[in-house]
Design a protein around this motif. Structure first.
Motif, PDB file in Angstrom:
ATOM      1  N   LEU A  52       0.832  -1.203   0.000  1.00  0.00           N
ATOM      2  CA  LEU A  52       0.000   0.000   0.000  1.00  0.00           C
ATOM      3  C   LEU A  52       0.865   1.251   0.000  1.00  0.00           C
ATOM      4  O   LEU A  52       0.720   2.135  -0.857  1.00  0.00           O
ATOM      5  CB  LEU A  52      -0.941  -0.013   1.214  1.00  0.00           C
ATOM      6  CG  LEU A  52      -1.875   1.179   1.359  1.00  0.00           C
ATOM      7  CD1 LEU A  52      -2.933   1.150   0.272  1.00  0.00           C
ATOM      8  CD2 LEU A  52      -2.520   1.176   2.737  1.00  0.00           C
ATOM      9  N   VAL A  53       1.807   1.312   0.924  1.00  0.00           N
ATOM     10  CA  VAL A  53       2.680   2.479   1.030  1.00  0.00           C
ATOM     11  C   VAL A  53       3.569   2.611  -0.203  1.00  0.00           C
ATOM     12  O   VAL A  53       3.679   3.688  -0.802  1.00  0.00           O
ATOM     13  CB  VAL A  53       3.533   2.406   2.315  1.00  0.00           C
ATOM     14  CG1 VAL A  53       4.629   3.468   2.318  1.00  0.00           C
ATOM     15  CG2 VAL A  53       2.645   2.542   3.541  1.00  0.00           C
ATOM     16  N   MET A  54       4.219   1.517  -0.592  1.00  0.00           N
ATOM     17  CA  MET A  54       5.164   1.580  -1.711  1.00  0.00           C
ATOM     18  C   MET A  54       4.485   1.951  -3.023  1.00  0.00           C
ATOM     19  O   MET A  54       5.002   2.761  -3.797  1.00  0.00           O
ATOM     20  CB  MET A  54       5.913   0.253  -1.854  1.00  0.00           C
ATOM     21  CG  MET A  54       6.752  -0.111  -0.632  1.00  0.00           C
ATOM     22  SD  MET A  54       7.918   1.172  -0.155  1.00  0.00           S
ATOM     23  CE  MET A  54       9.137   0.972  -1.424  1.00  0.00           C
ATOM     24  N   VAL A  55       3.339   1.367  -3.302  1.00  0.00           N
ATOM     25  CA  VAL A  55       2.640   1.646  -4.559  1.00  0.00           C
ATOM     26  C   VAL A  55       2.094   3.070  -4.563  1.00  0.00           C
ATOM     27  O   VAL A  55       2.230   3.795  -5.555  1.00  0.00           O
ATOM     28  CB  VAL A  55       1.518   0.601  -4.816  1.00  0.00           C
ATOM     29  CG1 VAL A  55       0.603   1.049  -5.946  1.00  0.00           C
ATOM     30  CG2 VAL A  55       2.130  -0.759  -5.129  1.00  0.00           C
ATOM     31  N   LEU A  56       1.485   3.483  -3.450  1.00  0.00           N
ATOM     32  CA  LEU A  56       0.924   4.839  -3.429  1.00  0.00           C
ATOM     33  C   LEU A  56       2.007   5.909  -3.507  1.00  0.00           C
ATOM     34  O   LEU A  56       1.803   6.958  -4.115  1.00  0.00           O
ATOM     35  CB  LEU A  56       0.057   5.042  -2.185  1.00  0.00           C
ATOM     36  CG  LEU A  56      -1.242   4.246  -2.160  1.00  0.00           C
ATOM     37  CD1 LEU A  56      -2.004   4.505  -0.864  1.00  0.00           C
ATOM     38  CD2 LEU A  56      -2.121   4.548  -3.366  1.00  0.00           C
ATOM     39  N   THR A  62      -3.407   4.889 -12.592  1.00  0.00           N
ATOM     40  CA  THR A  62      -4.722   5.184 -12.043  1.00  0.00           C
ATOM     41  C   THR A  62      -4.868   4.535 -10.669  1.00  0.00           C
ATOM     42  O   THR A  62      -4.107   3.627 -10.310  1.00  0.00           O
ATOM     43  CB  THR A  62      -5.832   4.648 -12.968  1.00  0.00           C
ATOM     44  OG1 THR A  62      -5.744   3.208 -12.977  1.00  0.00           O
ATOM     45  CG2 THR A  62      -5.694   5.191 -14.388  1.00  0.00           C
ATOM     46  N   LEU A  63      -5.862   4.989  -9.961  1.00  0.00           N
ATOM     47  CA  LEU A  63      -6.139   4.398  -8.650  1.00  0.00           C
ATOM     48  C   LEU A  63      -6.469   2.916  -8.800  1.00  0.00           C
ATOM     49  O   LEU A  63      -6.048   2.092  -7.989  1.00  0.00           O
ATOM     50  CB  LEU A  63      -7.293   5.149  -7.973  1.00  0.00           C
ATOM     51  CG  LEU A  63      -7.562   4.801  -6.524  1.00  0.00           C
ATOM     52  CD1 LEU A  63      -6.315   5.001  -5.667  1.00  0.00           C
ATOM     53  CD2 LEU A  63      -8.705   5.639  -5.985  1.00  0.00           C
ATOM     54  N   ARG A  64      -7.165   2.588  -9.863  1.00  0.00           N
ATOM     55  CA  ARG A  64      -7.520   1.184 -10.113  1.00  0.00           C
ATOM     56  C   ARG A  64      -6.271   0.331 -10.360  1.00  0.00           C
ATOM     57  O   ARG A  64      -6.144  -0.769  -9.835  1.00  0.00           O
ATOM     58  CB  ARG A  64      -8.475   1.093 -11.298  1.00  0.00           C
ATOM     59  CG  ARG A  64      -8.928  -0.304 -11.584  1.00  0.00           C
ATOM     60  CD  ARG A  64      -9.828  -0.345 -12.820  1.00  0.00           C
ATOM     61  NE  ARG A  64     -10.279  -1.682 -13.043  1.00  0.00           N
ATOM     62  CZ  ARG A  64     -11.541  -2.052 -12.976  1.00  0.00           C
ATOM     63  NH1 ARG A  64     -12.470  -1.183 -12.720  1.00  0.00           N
ATOM     64  NH2 ARG A  64     -11.864  -3.313 -13.191  1.00  0.00           N
ATOM     65  N   SER A  65      -5.329   0.846 -11.181  1.00  0.00           N
ATOM     66  CA  SER A  65      -4.110   0.065 -11.453  1.00  0.00           C
ATOM     67  C   SER A  65      -3.252  -0.063 -10.186  1.00  0.00           C
ATOM     68  O   SER A  65      -2.628  -1.099  -9.959  1.00  0.00           O
ATOM     69  CB  SER A  65      -3.299   0.678 -12.596  1.00  0.00           C
ATOM     70  OG  SER A  65      -2.685   1.885 -12.204  1.00  0.00           O
TER      71      SER A  65
END
Length: 191
Positions: A52-56, A62-65
């Motif tokens: 969650l942290v790394m991807v955000l 997009t938020l979906r990807s």
């Protein structure tokens, strides 16, 4: 629509399941299943917040990807950890049954770990970034423990040489798979 189960039937079902779970003849198989459960749960608990942290923070899209990337990394980590624990526990059980004494031998855990590691993390799975992170984490912790043992003045109990976070994960994955008192701590929550 199906009729709800009567409380007396639900209680009888719960008692039947509890009796099965506590029957010593089922312990070996259930240890493997609980090991799978523990691997899936622990892999999810560890990877989801990290992903969650790394991807955000570091991925674009997009938020979906991003959500897909988070869920994919979490699923990969949980599945591979669950599979590893299952293979490890199954191999340990098989080796114990093949032993002339019916007990674990000193090399059994090494053989079970090597087999599980090869099957889950070694055969082409090393290109997967989640697997690579798991391998690097475990390798680093083992090397640090070996270094502690090498410079130790006196006898050092070997689990104490392993870093505390690694030791607690091992307890959760392997030791906690050995005991339960009923449905709740078999399926839902350890101890």
């Amino acid at each position: 629509m199906a009729a709800p189960i009567a409380p007396s039937k639900l209680q009888a079902l719960q008692e039947t399941i509890t009796t099965f779970l506590l029957d010593p003849r089922n312990h070996d198989l259930l240890t493997i299943l609980k090991g799978l459960r523990n691997g899936l749960v622990y892999g999810t608990k560890v990877r989801f917040p990290h992903a969650l942290v790394m991807v955000l923070l570091f991925r674009t899209g997009t938020l979906r990807s991003k959500a897909t990337q988070i869920l994919t990394a979490t699923r990969t980590h949980a599945t591979n950890l669950g599979l590893f624990v299952t293979l490890y526990k199954t191999t340990m059980l098989a080796l114990r049954h093949l032993s002339p004494t019916g007990k674990e031998r000193s090399a059994d855990s090494f053989v079970a770990g090597a087999l599980g590691g090869y099957v889950v993390f070694g055969r082409g799975g090393s290109g997967n970034s989640v697997n690579m992170q798991i391998v690097v984490y475990v390798f680093a912790r083992v090397v640090l423990a070996l270094a502690k043992l090498a410079v130790s003045d006196g006898p050092l109990w070997y689990p104490e040489a392993v870093q505390a976070s690694m030791r607690s994960s091992m307890v959760y994955l392997y030791d906690n798979a050995e005991t339960w008192t009923g449905i709740r701590d078999f399926l839902i929550h350890n101890k």
